[in-house]
Motif scaffolding. Structure first.
Motif, PDB file in Angstrom:
ATOM      1  N   THR A  62       7.403 -49.053  37.690  1.00  0.00           N
ATOM      2  CA  THR A  62       7.662 -50.450  37.361  1.00  0.00           C
ATOM      3  C   THR A  62       7.316 -50.807  35.920  1.00  0.00           C
ATOM      4  O   THR A  62       7.859 -51.763  35.379  1.00  0.00           O
ATOM      5  CB  THR A  62       6.900 -51.391  38.313  1.00  0.00           C
ATOM      6  OG1 THR A  62       5.498 -51.167  38.168  1.00  0.00           O
ATOM      7  CG2 THR A  62       7.322 -51.159  39.762  1.00  0.00           C
TER       8      THR A  62
ATOM      9  N   CYS B 223      15.607 -41.293  41.938  1.00  0.00           N
ATOM     10  CA  CYS B 223      16.028 -41.094  43.317  1.00  0.00           C
ATOM     11  C   CYS B 223      16.478 -39.655  43.536  1.00  0.00           C
ATOM     12  O   CYS B 223      17.081 -39.048  42.649  1.00  0.00           O
ATOM     13  CB  CYS B 223      17.174 -42.042  43.676  1.00  0.00           C
ATOM     14  SG  CYS B 223      16.696 -43.785  43.596  1.00  0.00           S
TER      15      CYS B 223
ATOM     16  N   CYS C 173      13.519 -42.811  46.772  1.00  0.00           N
ATOM     17  CA  CYS C 173      13.255 -43.244  45.405  1.00  0.00           C
ATOM     18  C   CYS C 173      11.783 -43.506  45.133  1.00  0.00           C
ATOM     19  O   CYS C 173      11.027 -43.884  46.025  1.00  0.00           O
ATOM     20  CB  CYS C 173      14.031 -44.528  45.119  1.00  0.00           C
ATOM     21  SG  CYS C 173      15.825 -44.335  45.271  1.00  0.00           S
TER      22      CYS C 173
ATOM     23  N   ASP D  67       9.675 -46.050  47.363  1.00  0.00           N
ATOM     24  CA  ASP D  67      10.749 -46.797  48.011  1.00  0.00           C
ATOM     25  C   ASP D  67      11.566 -45.875  48.917  1.00  0.00           C
ATOM     26  O   ASP D  67      12.264 -45.004  48.413  1.00  0.00           O
ATOM     27  CB  ASP D  67      11.696 -47.402  46.961  1.00  0.00           C
ATOM     28  CG  ASP D  67      11.008 -48.379  46.029  1.00  0.00           C
ATOM     29  OD1 ASP D  67      10.240 -49.215  46.509  1.00  0.00           O
ATOM     30  OD2 ASP D  67      11.251 -48.276  44.807  1.00  0.00           O
TER      31      ASP D  67
ATOM     32  N   THR E  55       9.866 -45.764  42.121  1.00  0.00           N
ATOM     33  CA  THR E  55      10.110 -46.686  41.021  1.00  0.00           C
ATOM     34  C   THR E  55       8.865 -46.777  40.153  1.00  0.00           C
ATOM     35  O   THR E  55       7.768 -47.035  40.655  1.00  0.00           O
ATOM     36  CB  THR E  55      10.467 -48.089  41.557  1.00  0.00           C
ATOM     37  OG1 THR E  55      11.623 -47.971  42.388  1.00  0.00           O
ATOM     38  CG2 THR E  55      10.759 -49.054  40.418  1.00  0.00           C
TER      39      THR E  55
ATOM     40  N   GLN F  76       5.729 -47.184  42.478  1.00  0.00           N
ATOM     41  CA  GLN F  76       6.048 -47.757  43.787  1.00  0.00           C
ATOM     42  C   GLN F  76       6.948 -46.779  44.549  1.00  0.00           C
ATOM     43  O   GLN F  76       7.936 -46.300  44.018  1.00  0.00           O
ATOM     44  CB  GLN F  76       6.778 -49.095  43.601  1.00  0.00           C
ATOM     45  CG  GLN F  76       7.127 -49.815  44.869  1.00  0.00           C
ATOM     46  CD  GLN F  76       5.899 -50.381  45.575  1.00  0.00           C
ATOM     47  OE1 GLN F  76       4.993 -50.920  44.955  1.00  0.00           O
ATOM     48  NE2 GLN F  76       5.869 -50.247  46.879  1.00  0.00           N
TER      49      GLN F  76
ATOM     50  N   GLN G  19      11.383 -46.692  35.187  1.00  0.00           N
ATOM     51  CA  GLN G  19      12.642 -46.151  35.694  1.00  0.00           C
ATOM     52  C   GLN G  19      12.591 -46.043  37.205  1.00  0.00           C
ATOM     53  O   GLN G  19      11.522 -46.090  37.798  1.00  0.00           O
ATOM     54  CB  GLN G  19      12.907 -44.773  35.091  1.00  0.00           C
ATOM     55  CG  GLN G  19      11.805 -43.763  35.393  1.00  0.00           C
ATOM     56  CD  GLN G  19      11.942 -42.481  34.611  1.00  0.00           C
ATOM     57  OE1 GLN G  19      12.937 -41.790  34.741  1.00  0.00           O
ATOM     58  NE2 GLN G  19      10.952 -42.181  33.773  1.00  0.00           N
ATOM     59  N   LYS G  20      13.746 -45.895  37.781  1.00  0.00           N
ATOM     60  CA  LYS G  20      13.843 -45.633  39.212  1.00  0.00           C
ATOM     61  C   LYS G  20      14.406 -44.221  39.336  1.00  0.00           C
ATOM     62  O   LYS G  20      15.453 -43.909  38.775  1.00  0.00           O
ATOM     63  CB  LYS G  20      14.752 -46.647  39.897  1.00  0.00           C
ATOM     64  CG  LYS G  20      14.765 -46.520  41.402  1.00  0.00           C
ATOM     65  CD  LYS G  20      15.490 -47.695  42.042  1.00  0.00           C
ATOM     66  CE  LYS G  20      15.303 -47.658  43.552  1.00  0.00           C
ATOM     67  NZ  LYS G  20      15.803 -48.889  44.172  1.00  0.00           N
TER      68      LYS G  20
END
Length: 172
Positions: free
Chosen positions: A65, A122, A61, A44, A63, A42, A119-120
């Motif tokens: 999921t 960024c 970022c 962001d 993501t 995803q 994980q996210k």
């Protein structure tokens, strides 16, 4: 080798927001968005800018999921008046042992091998990747470029639509 270079260029091009590009080109991203629902990957608030030294600077970022071990991508690239370019690639195999691809991914702080954990990730603009080696090839991509990439993972799917315009600056 041509497919790898094309993938590298597409990866770079699909991430640039409105900015001056190398070699006198302007790049405008009309949209970069997930399509479908429940995407494994995803996007962001992701933004990338290109500076005057042909450096790409990512911010925002991505993501992941759900963890995944596979990423088999079907892509369709359209750039009128050329016929659509479609194909399939196993991204996990493609990046394995490919220094150019891993350099690009690591510059965006993205995983460089599979499996990938949830994980996210960024970026705050402190990393740069120089694309000066591609600046003489930007003319091949001038025009309206649309890309749809649909990935099948062992844990679900990801769909991404990208709509970009690359144009030569009349003063450049």
């Amino acid at each position: 080798m041509i497919a790898i270079t094309l993938l590298e260029i597409l990866l770079v091009i699909t991430c640039i927001k409105d900015s001056w590009a190398c070699n006198g080109y302007t790049m405008k991203v009309n949209s970069i968005k997930n399509c479908g629902t429940n995407n494994v990957i995803q996007i962001d608030n992701f933004d990338i800018q290109l500076d005057n030294d042909c450096n790409i600077i990512p911010k925002g970022c991505v993501t992941i999921t759900k963890p995944f071990k596979t990423a088999n991508v079907h892509y369709t690239l359209t750039k009128p008046p050329m016929p659509a370019l479609t194909g399939n690639t196993d991204v996990c195999s493609l990046v394995e042992g490919n220094k150019s691809a891993t350099d690009i991914l690591s510059s965006f702080a993205l995983p460089t091998k599979c499996p990938v954990n949830a994980q996210k990730i960024c970026g705050n603009g402190d990393k740069k990747i120089n694309i000066g080696r591609f600046k003489s090839q930007l003319g091949y991509f001038a025009g309206n470029i649309k890309l749809r990439a649909e990935a099948k993972h062992d844990s679900g799917n990801t769909c991404l639509d990208v709509d970009i315009v690359l144009a030569r600056n009349r003063n450049g």
